[in-house]
Design a protein around this motif. Sequence first.
Motif, PDB file in Angstrom:
ATOM      1  N   UNK A   1       0.838  -1.191   0.000  1.00  0.00           N
ATOM      2  CA  UNK A   1       0.000   0.000   0.000  1.00  0.00           C
ATOM      3  C   UNK A   1       0.877   1.245   0.000  1.00  0.00           C
ATOM      4  N   UNK A   2       0.247   2.354  -0.337  1.00  0.00           N
ATOM      5  CA  UNK A   2       0.957   3.626  -0.325  1.00  0.00           C
ATOM      6  C   UNK A   2       1.333   4.010   1.100  1.00  0.00           C
ATOM      7  N   UNK A   3       2.319   4.880   1.207  1.00  0.00           N
ATOM      8  CA  UNK A   3       2.725   5.392   2.512  1.00  0.00           C
ATOM      9  C   UNK A   3       1.544   6.096   3.167  1.00  0.00           C
ATOM     10  N   UNK A   4       1.458   5.963   4.485  1.00  0.00           N
ATOM     11  CA  UNK A   4       0.392   6.612   5.246  1.00  0.00           C
ATOM     12  C   UNK A   4       0.963   7.816   5.973  1.00  0.00           C
ATOM     13  N   UNK A   5       0.279   8.946   5.875  1.00  0.00           N
ATOM     14  CA  UNK A   5       0.706  10.164   6.564  1.00  0.00           C
ATOM     15  C   UNK A   5      -0.454  10.686   7.411  1.00  0.00           C
ATOM     16  N   UNK A   6      -0.133  11.569   8.326  1.00  0.00           N
ATOM     17  CA  UNK A   6      -1.123  12.172   9.200  1.00  0.00           C
ATOM     18  C   UNK A   6      -1.269  13.646   8.842  1.00  0.00           C
ATOM     19  N   UNK A   7      -2.497  14.096   8.701  1.00  0.00           N
ATOM     20  CA  UNK A   7      -2.751  15.516   8.469  1.00  0.00           C
ATOM     21  C   UNK A   7      -3.843  15.987   9.425  1.00  0.00           C
ATOM     22  N   UNK A   8      -3.954  17.309   9.541  1.00  0.00           N
ATOM     23  CA  UNK A   8      -5.026  17.876  10.348  1.00  0.00           C
ATOM     24  C   UNK A   8      -6.382  17.571   9.718  1.00  0.00           C
ATOM     25  N   UNK A   9      -7.368  17.347  10.553  1.00  0.00           N
ATOM     26  CA  UNK A   9      -8.703  17.087  10.061  1.00  0.00           C
ATOM     27  C   UNK A   9      -9.367  18.349   9.526  1.00  0.00           C
ATOM     28  N   UNK A  10     -10.236  18.167   8.555  1.00  0.00           N
ATOM     29  CA  UNK A  10     -11.058  19.242   8.018  1.00  0.00           C
ATOM     30  C   UNK A  10     -12.510  18.921   8.354  1.00  0.00           C
ATOM     31  N   UNK A  11     -13.350  19.931   8.404  1.00  0.00           N
ATOM     32  CA  UNK A  11     -14.710  19.714   8.868  1.00  0.00           C
ATOM     33  C   UNK A  11     -15.431  18.632   8.078  1.00  0.00           C
ATOM     34  N   UNK A  12     -15.190  18.571   6.776  1.00  0.00           N
ATOM     35  CA  UNK A  12     -15.895  17.567   5.986  1.00  0.00           C
ATOM     36  C   UNK A  12     -15.360  16.155   6.224  1.00  0.00           C
ATOM     37  N   UNK A  13     -14.236  16.025   6.937  1.00  0.00           N
ATOM     38  CA  UNK A  13     -13.757  14.696   7.322  1.00  0.00           C
ATOM     39  C   UNK A  13     -14.691  14.036   8.327  1.00  0.00           C
ATOM     40  N   UNK A  14     -15.572  14.814   8.961  1.00  0.00           N
ATOM     41  CA  UNK A  14     -16.468  14.258   9.976  1.00  0.00           C
ATOM     42  C   UNK A  14     -17.322  13.133   9.414  1.00  0.00           C
TER      43      UNK A  14
END
Length: 276
Positions: free
Chosen positions: A28-41
Amino acid sequence: MSLTTAGTRSIAANSTNSAPVTNGIAPRAKVVIRLGRLWDAQRIGVIASATYLETPMTKYLSPRAKNYYFIYELGFKLRALNRMLDAQNATFVAVEETNQNYAIGYAQFVRLGNDEGAKKQIASRGWWGLTLVAFVFGKILLPIFTYCFASWSDDLQHVNEFVRALFKQSASVFDSHPKRRNRWHAQSVVVSVDFQRMKIGKTLMGEAIKRAREEGVIVGLEASAEGEMMYKSVGFEVVQRFEKLKGMPDEVPKEGGGIGGVMIWKPEGFTEDEKE
Protein backbone atom coordinates in the motif's frame (compact mmCIF):
# COMPACT_ATOMS: atom_id res chain seq x y z
CA MET A 1 -8.78 28.52 1.92
CA SER A 2 -10.02 25.39 3.66
CA LEU A 3 -10.96 25.33 7.30
CA THR A 4 -9.23 22.73 9.46
CA THR A 5 -9.70 21.91 13.12
CA ALA A 6 -6.57 23.74 14.21
CA GLY A 7 -6.10 26.44 11.61
CA THR A 8 -5.80 26.11 7.85
CA ARG A 9 -2.51 24.27 7.45
CA SER A 10 -2.27 20.57 6.65
CA ILE A 11 0.61 18.73 8.31
CA ALA A 12 2.61 15.58 7.78
CA ALA A 13 3.61 13.61 10.86
CA ASN A 14 5.63 10.44 11.28
CA SER A 15 4.96 8.27 8.23
CA THR A 16 3.92 4.65 8.48
CA ASN A 17 4.98 2.21 5.80
CA SER A 18 2.90 -0.77 4.82
CA ALA A 19 4.08 -4.37 4.70
CA PRO A 20 6.56 -5.44 1.99
CA VAL A 21 5.46 -7.10 -1.23
CA THR A 22 4.18 -10.64 -0.66
CA ASN A 23 2.80 -13.16 -3.16
CA GLY A 24 3.23 -10.62 -5.94
CA ILE A 25 0.90 -8.07 -4.28
CA ALA A 26 2.22 -4.52 -4.30
CA PRO A 27 2.44 -2.73 -0.94
CA ARG A 28 0.00 0.00 0.00
CA ALA A 29 0.96 3.63 -0.33
CA LYS A 30 2.73 5.39 2.51
CA VAL A 31 0.39 6.61 5.25
CA VAL A 32 0.71 10.16 6.56
CA ILE A 33 -1.12 12.17 9.20
CA ARG A 34 -2.75 15.52 8.47
CA LEU A 35 -5.03 17.88 10.35
CA GLY A 36 -8.70 17.09 10.06
CA ARG A 37 -11.06 19.24 8.02
CA LEU A 38 -14.71 19.71 8.87
CA TRP A 39 -15.90 17.57 5.99
CA ASP A 40 -13.76 14.70 7.32
CA ALA A 41 -16.47 14.26 9.98
CA GLN A 42 -18.54 12.20 7.55
CA ARG A 43 -15.74 9.72 6.90
CA ILE A 44 -14.83 9.67 10.60
CA GLY A 45 -18.41 8.66 11.37
CA VAL A 46 -18.26 5.87 8.80
CA ILE A 47 -15.02 4.49 10.27
CA ALA A 48 -16.18 4.69 13.88
CA SER A 49 -19.65 3.23 13.37
CA ALA A 50 -18.33 0.25 11.37
CA THR A 51 -15.46 -0.43 13.78
CA TYR A 52 -17.57 -0.30 16.94
CA LEU A 53 -20.62 -2.15 15.59
CA GLU A 54 -19.83 -5.61 16.97
CA THR A 55 -18.22 -4.50 20.24
CA PRO A 56 -19.72 -5.25 23.66
CA MET A 57 -20.08 -1.52 24.33
CA THR A 58 -22.24 -1.00 21.24
CA LYS A 59 -24.39 -3.96 22.21
CA TYR A 60 -24.92 -2.22 25.55
CA LEU A 61 -25.40 1.36 24.32
CA SER A 62 -26.93 0.80 20.87
CA PRO A 63 -28.66 -2.60 20.84
CA ARG A 64 -30.71 -1.68 17.76
CA ALA A 65 -27.78 -0.33 15.73
CA LYS A 66 -28.12 -2.94 12.99
CA ASN A 67 -31.85 -2.31 12.64
CA TYR A 68 -31.37 1.45 12.30
CA TYR A 69 -27.83 1.63 10.98
CA PHE A 70 -28.36 4.95 9.19
CA ILE A 71 -29.33 6.63 12.47
CA TYR A 72 -26.54 4.87 14.36
CA GLU A 73 -23.95 5.97 11.79
CA LEU A 74 -25.33 9.49 11.53
CA GLY A 75 -24.91 9.89 15.28
CA PHE A 76 -21.18 9.23 14.95
CA LYS A 77 -20.89 11.71 12.10
CA LEU A 78 -22.68 14.46 14.02
CA ARG A 79 -20.70 13.87 17.22
CA ALA A 80 -17.44 13.96 15.27
CA LEU A 81 -18.42 17.27 13.67
CA ASN A 82 -19.53 18.68 17.02
CA ARG A 83 -16.10 17.91 18.48
CA MET A 84 -14.33 19.48 15.51
CA LEU A 85 -16.27 22.71 15.97
CA ASP A 86 -14.96 23.02 19.54
CA ALA A 87 -12.02 25.46 19.73
CA GLN A 88 -10.33 23.13 22.24
CA ASN A 89 -10.38 20.24 19.77
CA ALA A 90 -7.59 18.96 17.55
CA THR A 91 -8.53 16.27 15.03
CA PHE A 92 -6.01 14.32 12.99
CA VAL A 93 -6.69 11.89 10.16
CA ALA A 94 -4.53 9.19 8.66
CA VAL A 95 -4.53 9.10 4.86
CA GLU A 96 -2.62 7.31 2.15
CA GLU A 97 -0.11 9.69 0.60
CA THR A 98 -1.63 9.09 -2.83
CA ASN A 99 -5.21 9.76 -1.69
CA GLN A 100 -5.18 12.42 1.01
CA ASN A 101 -8.91 13.18 0.83
CA TYR A 102 -9.93 9.74 2.08
CA ALA A 103 -9.36 9.08 5.79
CA ILE A 104 -8.40 5.56 6.86
CA GLY A 105 -8.10 6.41 10.54
CA TYR A 106 -8.50 9.36 12.86
CA ALA A 107 -7.89 10.69 16.36
CA GLN A 108 -9.82 13.44 18.13
CA PHE A 109 -8.27 15.17 21.12
CA VAL A 110 -9.44 18.00 23.36
CA ARG A 111 -7.12 20.35 25.25
CA LEU A 112 -8.56 20.80 28.73
CA GLY A 113 -7.54 23.18 31.51
CA ASN A 114 -6.73 26.86 31.75
CA ASP A 115 -2.93 26.93 31.49
CA GLU A 116 -0.92 28.51 28.67
CA GLY A 117 -1.16 25.42 26.50
CA ALA A 118 -4.96 25.43 26.70
CA LYS A 119 -5.12 29.15 25.94
CA LYS A 120 -2.78 28.71 22.97
CA GLN A 121 -4.96 25.95 21.52
CA ILE A 122 -8.12 28.06 21.80
CA ALA A 123 -6.35 31.11 20.36
CA SER A 124 -5.19 29.06 17.37
CA ARG A 125 -8.82 28.61 16.42
CA GLY A 126 -10.11 31.97 17.60
CA TRP A 127 -12.42 32.67 14.66
CA TRP A 128 -15.67 34.19 15.97
CA GLY A 129 -17.73 32.49 13.26
CA LEU A 130 -16.57 29.08 14.45
CA THR A 131 -17.80 29.89 17.96
CA LEU A 132 -21.22 30.84 16.62
CA VAL A 133 -21.51 27.73 14.44
CA ALA A 134 -20.35 25.55 17.34
CA PHE A 135 -23.02 27.03 19.61
CA VAL A 136 -25.86 26.55 17.11
CA PHE A 137 -24.79 23.04 16.20
CA GLY A 138 -23.90 21.80 19.68
CA LYS A 139 -26.68 23.48 21.66
CA ILE A 140 -29.56 23.28 19.17
CA LEU A 141 -29.14 20.91 16.22
CA LEU A 142 -27.39 17.99 17.93
CA PRO A 143 -29.84 17.95 20.89
CA ILE A 144 -32.75 17.95 18.42
CA PHE A 145 -31.29 14.92 16.62
CA THR A 146 -30.70 13.15 19.94
CA TYR A 147 -34.23 13.86 21.16
CA CYS A 148 -35.94 12.81 17.93
CA PHE A 149 -33.88 9.90 16.65
CA ALA A 150 -31.25 8.56 19.08
CA SER A 151 -33.70 6.21 20.78
CA TRP A 152 -34.21 4.36 17.47
CA SER A 153 -30.80 2.67 17.79
CA ASP A 154 -29.75 3.50 21.36
CA ASP A 155 -30.90 2.34 24.77
CA LEU A 156 -31.15 5.80 26.33
CA GLN A 157 -31.24 4.45 29.87
CA HIS A 158 -27.96 2.67 29.28
CA VAL A 159 -26.50 5.75 27.59
CA ASN A 160 -27.43 7.94 30.55
CA GLU A 161 -25.99 5.42 33.01
CA PHE A 162 -22.77 5.23 31.00
CA VAL A 163 -22.41 9.03 30.82
CA ARG A 164 -23.11 9.30 34.54
CA ALA A 165 -20.42 6.73 35.30
CA LEU A 166 -17.90 8.52 33.05
CA PHE A 167 -18.52 11.88 34.73
CA LYS A 168 -18.13 10.27 38.14
CA GLN A 169 -14.92 8.56 37.09
CA SER A 170 -13.54 11.73 35.48
CA ALA A 171 -14.11 13.63 38.73
CA SER A 172 -12.26 10.94 40.66
CA VAL A 173 -9.31 10.49 38.29
CA PHE A 174 -8.84 14.00 36.89
CA ASP A 175 -10.82 16.76 38.62
CA SER A 176 -9.65 15.81 42.12
CA HIS A 177 -6.00 16.16 40.99
CA PRO A 178 -5.28 19.80 40.06
CA LYS A 179 -2.27 18.97 37.86
CA ARG A 180 -4.29 16.46 35.85
CA ARG A 181 -6.91 19.04 34.91
CA ASN A 182 -4.53 20.58 32.40
CA ARG A 183 -4.22 17.83 29.81
CA TRP A 184 -4.75 16.55 26.33
CA HIS A 185 -7.61 14.08 26.37
CA ALA A 186 -8.24 11.51 23.63
CA GLN A 187 -11.92 11.53 22.74
CA SER A 188 -11.74 8.85 20.06
CA VAL A 189 -8.95 7.04 18.22
CA VAL A 190 -10.01 4.56 15.51
CA VAL A 191 -8.35 2.99 12.48
CA SER A 192 -10.35 1.36 9.70
CA VAL A 193 -10.30 -2.43 9.94
CA ASP A 194 -8.47 -2.85 6.62
CA PHE A 195 -5.59 -0.69 7.87
CA GLN A 196 -5.15 -1.98 11.40
CA ARG A 197 -1.90 -3.52 12.68
CA MET A 198 0.15 -0.99 10.70
CA LYS A 199 1.01 1.19 13.74
CA ILE A 200 -1.30 3.93 12.48
CA GLY A 201 -3.02 4.19 15.86
CA LYS A 202 0.33 4.70 17.56
CA THR A 203 1.26 7.41 15.07
CA LEU A 204 -2.04 9.21 15.66
CA MET A 205 -1.52 9.05 19.43
CA GLY A 206 1.93 10.51 18.86
CA GLU A 207 0.33 13.81 17.84
CA ALA A 208 -1.15 14.30 21.32
CA ILE A 209 1.91 12.91 23.09
CA LYS A 210 4.19 15.31 21.20
CA ARG A 211 2.11 18.30 22.25
CA ALA A 212 1.73 17.08 25.82
CA ARG A 213 5.48 16.58 26.14
CA GLU A 214 6.15 20.12 24.88
CA GLU A 215 3.59 21.56 27.31
CA GLY A 216 4.54 19.37 30.28
CA VAL A 217 1.04 17.95 30.74
CA ILE A 218 -0.48 14.49 30.75
CA VAL A 219 -2.62 12.74 28.16
CA GLY A 220 -5.76 11.05 29.45
CA LEU A 221 -8.24 8.70 27.83
CA GLU A 222 -10.89 6.05 28.42
CA ALA A 223 -9.73 2.80 26.84
CA SER A 224 -11.81 -0.17 25.80
CA ALA A 225 -10.43 -3.60 26.58
CA GLU A 226 -9.62 -3.95 22.89
CA GLY A 227 -7.58 -0.74 22.78
CA GLU A 228 -5.81 -1.04 26.10
CA MET A 229 -2.81 -3.00 24.81
CA MET A 230 -2.08 -0.44 22.09
CA TYR A 231 -2.15 2.44 24.56
CA LYS A 232 0.15 0.58 26.93
CA SER A 233 2.62 0.14 24.07
CA VAL A 234 3.05 3.93 23.82
CA GLY A 235 3.46 4.50 27.55
CA PHE A 236 -0.03 4.75 29.03
CA GLU A 237 -0.94 3.09 32.29
CA VAL A 238 -4.33 2.14 33.73
CA VAL A 239 -5.20 4.25 36.77
CA GLN A 240 -8.78 3.11 37.31
CA ARG A 241 -10.96 0.34 35.89
CA PHE A 242 -14.42 1.09 34.54
CA GLU A 243 -17.42 0.48 36.70
CA LYS A 244 -19.31 -2.66 35.62
CA LEU A 245 -22.77 -1.35 34.83
CA LYS A 246 -25.92 -3.43 35.13
CA GLY A 247 -26.77 -5.03 31.81
CA MET A 248 -23.30 -4.57 30.30
CA PRO A 249 -22.25 -7.68 28.34
CA ASP A 250 -19.66 -9.94 29.95
CA GLU A 251 -18.04 -10.57 26.58
CA VAL A 252 -14.46 -9.28 26.71
CA PRO A 253 -11.31 -10.06 24.74
CA LYS A 254 -8.90 -12.64 26.09
CA GLU A 255 -6.06 -10.11 26.05
CA GLY A 256 -6.01 -6.89 28.03
CA GLY A 257 -7.61 -6.00 31.31
CA GLY A 258 -11.23 -7.04 31.00
CA ILE A 259 -13.63 -4.13 30.61
CA GLY A 260 -10.98 -1.43 30.11
CA GLY A 261 -10.48 1.72 32.12
CA VAL A 262 -9.06 5.22 32.45
CA MET A 263 -5.45 5.52 31.31
CA ILE A 264 -2.82 8.27 31.62
CA TRP A 265 0.44 9.07 29.85
CA LYS A 266 2.87 11.28 31.79
CA PRO A 267 5.79 13.29 30.37
CA GLU A 268 9.23 12.70 31.81
CA GLY A 269 9.66 14.51 35.11
CA PHE A 270 5.93 14.99 35.71
CA THR A 271 5.13 14.78 39.42
CA GLU A 272 1.70 14.14 40.86
CA ASP A 273 0.07 16.39 43.40
CA GLU A 274 -2.20 15.54 46.27
CA LYS A 275 -5.92 15.22 45.80
CA GLU A 276 -7.95 18.25 46.81
